[in-house]
Design an enzyme around this catalytic site. Structure first.
Site, PDB file in Angstrom:
ATOM      1  N   LYS A 203     -16.568 -37.790 -41.500  1.00 22.30           N
ATOM      2  CA  LYS A 203     -17.023 -37.136 -40.281  1.00 22.30           C
ATOM      3  C   LYS A 203     -16.113 -35.949 -40.033  1.00 22.30           C
ATOM      4  O   LYS A 203     -14.941 -36.105 -39.687  1.00 22.30           O
ATOM      5  CB  LYS A 203     -16.979 -38.117 -39.110  1.00 22.30           C
ATOM      6  CG  LYS A 203     -17.483 -37.515 -37.816  1.00 22.30           C
ATOM      7  CD  LYS A 203     -17.555 -38.544 -36.710  1.00 22.30           C
ATOM      8  CE  LYS A 203     -18.041 -37.916 -35.430  1.00 22.30           C
ATOM      9  NZ  LYS A 203     -18.079 -38.877 -34.327  1.00 22.30           N
ATOM     10  N   LYS A 256     -21.278 -36.562 -42.617  1.00 19.44           N
ATOM     11  CA  LYS A 256     -21.846 -35.693 -41.594  1.00 19.44           C
ATOM     12  C   LYS A 256     -20.911 -34.561 -41.244  1.00 19.44           C
ATOM     13  O   LYS A 256     -19.702 -34.764 -41.330  1.00 19.44           O
ATOM     14  CB  LYS A 256     -22.223 -36.500 -40.350  1.00 19.44           C
ATOM     15  CG  LYS A 256     -21.029 -36.890 -39.464  1.00 19.44           C
ATOM     16  CD  LYS A 256     -21.430 -37.628 -38.233  1.00 19.44           C
ATOM     17  CE  LYS A 256     -21.550 -36.694 -37.041  1.00 19.44           C
ATOM     18  NZ  LYS A 256     -21.451 -37.382 -35.759  1.00 19.44           N
TER      19      LYS A 256
HETATM   20  C1  PBG Z   1     -19.607 -39.900 -31.207  1.00 21.42           C
HETATM   21  C2  PBG Z   1     -20.553 -39.143 -32.045  1.00 21.42           C
HETATM   22  C3  PBG Z   1     -20.680 -37.748 -32.168  1.00 21.42           C
HETATM   23  C4  PBG Z   1     -21.755 -37.551 -33.004  1.00 21.42           C
HETATM   24  C5  PBG Z   1     -22.226 -38.797 -33.398  1.00 21.42           C
HETATM   25  N1  PBG Z   1     -21.466 -39.756 -32.797  1.00 21.42           N
HETATM   26  C6  PBG Z   1     -20.001 -36.632 -31.512  1.00 21.42           C
HETATM   27  C7  PBG Z   1     -18.565 -36.341 -31.677  1.00 21.42           C
HETATM   28  O1  PBG Z   1     -17.884 -36.849 -32.551  1.00 21.42           O
HETATM   29  O2  PBG Z   1     -18.089 -35.570 -30.838  1.00 21.42           O
HETATM   30  C8  PBG Z   1     -22.307 -36.209 -33.377  1.00 21.42           C
HETATM   31  C9  PBG Z   1     -23.761 -36.208 -33.668  1.00 21.42           C
HETATM   32  C10 PBG Z   1     -24.458 -34.927 -33.591  1.00 21.42           C
HETATM   33  O3  PBG Z   1     -23.877 -33.833 -33.362  1.00 21.42           O
HETATM   34  O4  PBG Z   1     -25.674 -34.970 -33.759  1.00 21.42           O
HETATM   35  N2  PBG Z   1     -18.330 -39.918 -31.692  1.00 21.42           N
HETATM   36 ZN    ZN Z   2     -16.670 -40.482 -30.345  1.00 21.87          ZN
END
Ligand code: PBG
Ligand code: ZN
Length: 332
Positions: A203, A256
């Protein structure tokens, strides 16, 4: 000496032969999307009266619990069998207690979907704290720092509450070290041996999450997420995150955002036989949508190209805000 050219060299290879008609191109198509590859995100917000538009994500809504079943019906009618649930609670706490409340918005949503749709739907839940904490960070904050080990204890409680409510797959997205292990231990202790863990293994600390943070009210109110999310410049470190999650017993790995990281999807595909999920995030959606709404690109064609490319790179499944739109197009 006579100069040879391609027309009399043998064999006379011409790839254009394979592209002559739509039927020929169809026959030769290597990568095919199916509605079954797609996971549709659903936002459920506590205390809402009616569905609410998200301004930075046109056509995507937050739903009240009372309208959740209708939305899942629409998704399943399109042939999609999997959803990922995101909760937006009305109360936030420093220690994220509303994230593991048995009567919390996600827990109630899971119960409702399970009751109405039984085993027909694969139910994924996002396990994180940022929507539930007053400061908007994904972990527990002690002295302005995110405390990794306290955070994983809480994440494990959240995951168990989702499993109890009926989730098939929990997806920890907090990027705390050891989160998969903590959750698997918690599951073993509580008897949830059949609940899968989809790790948000890779991530990135990406500005492409901005529209999601609008949608889920989860932006951090100080600092940023770069101490726990990945630097987008580092591919080897990304692979180490995957190795670590595998060592901790993850069942599915996730990468992602998707489109800027096709190299990492491809690389992961070469090194693991675990199922790979790609998450095409809110910012990727917003980019396509904005250009399409201006008439600068054709949304359906770009969507098809991007999602096919994500699958071609090696993803087995894709979380996308275009899931319904893509499934609709595929059914034609
Ligand atoms: C929560 C989370 C996020 C996303 C998925 N779960 C946001 C973040 O990390 O700030 C992002 C998903 C998206 O942008 O579609 N941690
Ligand atoms: Zn989060």
């Amino acid at each position: 000496m006579k100069k040879s050219n391609s027309s009399n060299a043998f064999p006379n290879v011409r790839l254009r032969r394979l592209r002559t008609t739509p039927a020929m191109r169809d026959l030769l198509q290597e990568t095919r999307l199916s509605a079954k590859d797609l996971i549709a995100p659903v936002f459920v917000q506590e205390g809402l009266k009616k569905p609410e538009e998200i301004s930075s994500m046109p056509d995507i809504q937050r739903f009240p619990l009372s309208r959740l079943a209708g939305e899942v019906d629409r998704i399943m009618d399109l042939g999609i069998n999997a959803i990922i649930l995101f909760g937006v609670p009305s109360h936030k706490y420093a220690d994220a207690t509303s994230a593991f409340d048995e009567n919390g918005i996600v827990q109630k949503s899971i119960q409702l979907v399970r009751k109405q749709f039984g085993s027909r739907v694969a139910l994924v839940t996002d396990v994180c704290l940022c929507q539930y904490t007053t400061h908007g960070h994904c972990g527990i904050v002690v002295d302005k720092r995110i405390d990794n080990d306290r955070s994983i204890d809480t994440l494990s409680k959240v995951a168990i509450s989702h499993a109890k409510a009926g989730a098939d797959i929990v997806a920890p997205s907090a990027m705390m070290d050891g989160q998969v292990k903590a959750i698997r231990r918690g599951f073993d202790g509580a008897g949830f041996t059949d609940v899968s863990i989809m790790g948000y293994s890779v991530k990135q600390a990406s500005p492409l999450y901005a529209p999601f943070r609008d949608a889920a009210h989860s932006a951090p109110d100080f600092g940023d997420r770069r101490t726990y999310q990945l630097p987008f410049s580092n591919a080897k470190e990304a692979m180490r995150e995957i190795e670590m999650d595998i060592a901790e017993g993850v069942d599915i790995v996730m990468i992602k955002p998707a489109i800027p990281y096709l190299d990492l999807i491809y690389k992961a595909r070469q090194t693991t036989n675990l199922p790979i999920c790609a998450y095409s995030v809110s910012g990727e959606y917003a980019l396509i949508k904005a250009a399409a709404m201006n008439g600068w690109i054709d949304e359906n064609s770009v969507m098809t190209e991007f999602l096919t490319s994500i699958k071609r790179a090696g993803a087995d499944m894709i979380i996308t805000y275009q899931a319904k739109k893509m499934a609709q197009l595929l059914s034609k």
